[in-house]
Design an enzyme around this catalytic site. Structure first.
Site, PDB file in Angstrom:
ATOM      1  N   GLY A  92     -11.025  -8.412  -1.496  1.00  0.00           N
ATOM      2  CA  GLY A  92     -10.712  -9.321  -2.601  1.00  0.00           C
ATOM      3  C   GLY A  92      -9.217  -9.426  -2.802  1.00  0.00           C
ATOM      4  O   GLY A  92      -8.446  -8.660  -2.236  1.00  0.00           O
ATOM      5  N   GLY A  94      -6.284  -8.478  -4.034  1.00  0.00           N
ATOM      6  CA  GLY A  94      -5.791  -7.292  -4.740  1.00  0.00           C
ATOM      7  C   GLY A  94      -4.394  -7.496  -5.291  1.00  0.00           C
ATOM      8  O   GLY A  94      -3.915  -6.705  -6.100  1.00  0.00           O
ATOM      9  N   ASP A 257     -11.195 -10.687   7.149  1.00  0.00           N
ATOM     10  CA  ASP A 257     -10.665 -11.247   5.892  1.00  0.00           C
ATOM     11  C   ASP A 257      -9.396 -12.045   6.149  1.00  0.00           C
ATOM     12  O   ASP A 257      -8.920 -12.758   5.255  1.00  0.00           O
ATOM     13  CB  ASP A 257     -10.390 -10.138   4.870  1.00  0.00           C
ATOM     14  CG  ASP A 257      -9.484  -9.052   5.424  1.00  0.00           C
ATOM     15  OD1 ASP A 257      -9.867  -8.432   6.436  1.00  0.00           O
ATOM     16  OD2 ASP A 257      -8.394  -8.845   4.872  1.00  0.00           O
TER      17      ASP A 257
HETATM   18  P1  AMP Z   1      -4.003  -7.543   4.013  1.00  0.00           P
HETATM   19  O1  AMP Z   1      -3.625  -6.380   4.861  1.00  0.00           O
HETATM   20  O2  AMP Z   1      -2.838  -8.275   3.445  1.00  0.00           O
HETATM   21  O3  AMP Z   1      -4.996  -8.452   4.642  1.00  0.00           O
HETATM   22  O4  AMP Z   1      -4.706  -6.933   2.714  1.00  0.00           O
HETATM   23  C1  AMP Z   1      -5.943  -6.288   2.735  1.00  0.00           C
HETATM   24  C2  AMP Z   1      -6.401  -6.026   1.346  1.00  0.00           C
HETATM   25  O5  AMP Z   1      -5.508  -5.142   0.665  1.00  0.00           O
HETATM   26  C3  AMP Z   1      -6.521  -7.242   0.450  1.00  0.00           C
HETATM   27  O6  AMP Z   1      -7.651  -7.061  -0.360  1.00  0.00           O
HETATM   28  C4  AMP Z   1      -5.256  -7.195  -0.352  1.00  0.00           C
HETATM   29  O7  AMP Z   1      -5.374  -7.873  -1.573  1.00  0.00           O
HETATM   30  C5  AMP Z   1      -5.098  -5.705  -0.569  1.00  0.00           C
HETATM   31  N1  AMP Z   1      -3.704  -5.310  -0.846  1.00  0.00           N
HETATM   32  C6  AMP Z   1      -2.662  -5.284   0.013  1.00  0.00           C
HETATM   33  N2  AMP Z   1      -1.538  -4.851  -0.604  1.00  0.00           N
HETATM   34  C7  AMP Z   1      -1.868  -4.601  -1.896  1.00  0.00           C
HETATM   35  C8  AMP Z   1      -1.146  -4.123  -3.045  1.00  0.00           C
HETATM   36  N3  AMP Z   1       0.163  -3.820  -2.990  1.00  0.00           N
HETATM   37  N4  AMP Z   1      -1.834  -3.987  -4.204  1.00  0.00           N
HETATM   38  C9  AMP Z   1      -3.141  -4.276  -4.275  1.00  0.00           C
HETATM   39  N5  AMP Z   1      -3.866  -4.724  -3.237  1.00  0.00           N
HETATM   40  C10 AMP Z   1      -3.255  -4.880  -2.057  1.00  0.00           C
HETATM   41 MG    MG Z   2      -5.225 -10.372   4.126  1.00  0.00          MG
END
Ligand code: AMP
Ligand code: MG
Length: 492
Positions: A92, A94, A257
């Site tokens: 989701g 985040g 995702d």
């Molecule tokens: P990603 O690696 O960008 O695809 O992120 C994977 C998941 O981690 C997603 O659900 C993001 O929203 C969550 N996420 C990444 N960085 C953060 C953060 N600093 N705070 C909260 N959620 C995060």
């Molecule tokens: Mg992502």
């Protein structure tokens, strides 16, 4: 439901927020202390119907910082799941908020999303924030991908929050405004399959078809619109991955995702362009086993599409066996569709207008020579385009002598002139890409010295990758040997 334009150019809707509530959480971004503007994408703003000067005004900056939400927005955080490095997890938004969908003057609908805009119920222990360097990286590379003609989400703005973010060190916080045809991912369907009802899943699929594939319609003769949806997504992803391979782009974190249904490249974390041609190239620091290596990208795309197909099974047929059979047939088309797109692109890169049965061998042999001699991927095709063979890493080799002769012979099997071939090659072989050392240099100046001029100059060069302007030459130079090994990190 379409509202009319406000004086500032907003013409917003949030159709996603009318979907089943399980798919999102309504919430506003978390306001920040002291927002400051770093970069606004003026041409993109204009194409969205937004006045760049307005976005730079106090209200504009507050909106881009998440400190103000205007009346017609209907902000939400989206729910999704995903296979991360093969393991299934609930994820989701985040650290992102979908502010609104903007209807452009051309009547196209785009998501406007803030990334780094504070915690949400999906934050899972994260701080919901983003650091300036990674947000500028996404801005630079996504805009470069757009200029290269590769489907991608885009970047409207980066603002600093005036707040520190705590990573390994203390870094300046920032928010990126991302613009996308939508943020619906393979993982969105996986989420609906596991946590929603079949009705929720069907509503999501119907919405996706209407938004991205309006031509798929039972009324127009589609016998099974969910199977058509699968086929279309397979086709768009095959096209996208072929484009990545053709330009040497390595996404780095092809989790489900991070694969869109629209066929746009999304999530610029550890991505990077390959310098020397080596199919095994991996830059991401966390990709220990090379799952997302350059040559694996088509294989992983197909694997991810398998997860998409699984999510659609209950819709494709009530008879599970039949659903599996139909979706396997669809998936089995991926390799051929992908290879066709790749061959079309490779022929263009070599100035070939027609097809010949020897083409595949001609291309494969060039790639083997490039691999053997550690030739720079982009610059090899650039040198072939310019006829400056002496600039290639293998100019003196017997292999190239033979290959060059075969290529010239092959060019004679078409009616088009040499000049026409060269024009085709110029349109198909970028002379500049976001070189890793240039990207790092630009980010370093921005983050450490508050100097954004290096990044702006780089952005300017990358905005016309096929122009072959002499002033761009210095941006074509590969990094010095001591730049390697180069490591990238997930967008933190
Ligand atoms: P990603 O690696 O960008 O695809 O992120 C994977 C998941 O981690 C997603 O659900 C993001 O929203 C969550 N996420 C990444 N960085 C953060 C953060 N600093 N705070 C909260 N959620 C995060
Ligand atoms: Mg992502």
């Amino acid at each position: 439901m379409e509202t009319s334009y406000t004086q500032q150019g907003w013409n917003t809707d949030n159709s996603y927020s009318r979907l089943p509530e399980i798919l999102f959480t309504r919430l506003a971004p978390v306001p920040v202390q002291n927002p400051g503007i770093v970069v606004i994408n003026e041409p993109l703003a204009i194409s969205l119907g937004l006045d760049p000067d307005y976005l730079k005004s106090e209200e504009g900056i507050r909106i881009l910082a998440g400190s103000q939400v205007i009346k017609d927005f209907n902000p939400i955080a989206q729910a999704y799941a995903g296979h991360q490095f093969g393991y299934f997890t609930m994820l989701g938004d985040g650290r992102a908020i979908l502010l609104c969908e903007q209807i452009t003057p051309n009547k196209k609908r785009y998501d406007i999303q803030l990334k780094g805009s504070g915690k949400t119920p999906y934050s899972r222990g994260g701080d919901g924030r983003a650091a300036l360097g990674p947000m500028l990286r996404e801005y630079l590379i996504s805009e470069s991908m757009h200029a290269l003609g590769i489907p991608t989400t885009r970047s409207l703005a980066v603002i600093t929050t005036g707040e520190p973010v705590f990573r390994e060190t203390v870094l300046p916080g920032a928010i990126l405004t991302r613009v996308a045809e939508s943020h619906i991912r393979v993982g969105t369907f996986q989420f609906a399959l596991v946590w929603g009802t079949t009705d929720d899943l069907r509503t999501l699929a119907d919405y996706t078809i209407k938004r991205h594939f309006p031509d798929i319609d039972e009324a127009n003769g589609a016998e099974n619109k969910y199977l058509s949806l699968l086929n279309e997504v397979i086709r768009r992803q095959a096209f996208l991955i072929a484009e990545w391979q053709l330009t040497g782009f390595i996404h780095g974190v092809m989790n489900t995702d991070n694969m869109t249904i629209s066929g746009e490249t999304i999530d610029y974390g550890p991505c990077a362009f390959m310098d020397n041609y080596d199919p095994k190239t991996v830059f991401s620091s966390i990709d220990t086993f090379g799952r997302y290596a350059y040559s694996n990208q088509p294989i992983i795309a197909k694997w991810n599409l398998g997860r998409f197909a699984e999510s659609l099974l209950p819709l494709i047929s009530k008879n599970e066996k039949q659903a599996v059979k139909l979706s396997n047939e669809a998936l089995s088309q991926f390799d051929e569709i992908y290879n066709n797109y790749w061959m079309v692109g490779m022929r263009e890169k070599l100035g070939l207008f027609n097809e010949d049965k020897t083409d595949k061998a001609l291309i494969d042999d060039l790639l083997s020579i490039m691999h053997k001699y550690n030739a720079d991927y982009t610059n090899t095709f650039r040198a072939l385009t310019l006829g400056r063979f002496e600039d290639t890493a293998f100019f003196d080799s017997g292999e190239f002598f033979t290959w060059h002769h075969r290529w010239k012979e092959r060019l004679r099997l078409q009616q088009e002139s040499e000049d026409e071939s060269r024009q085709l090659m110029k349109k198909s072989n970028p002379s500049v890409i976001p070189r890793n050392h240039r990207v790092e240099e630009a980010l370093e100046a921005a983050v450490r010295e508050n100097d954004f001029s290096v990044m702006k100059q780089l952005l300017n060069v990358l905005s016309s990758p096929y122009s072959y302007d002499a002033e761009q030459d210095e941006f074509s130079t590969p990094p010095k040997a001591n730049f390697y090994p180069y490591r990238t990190f997930c967008g933190t």
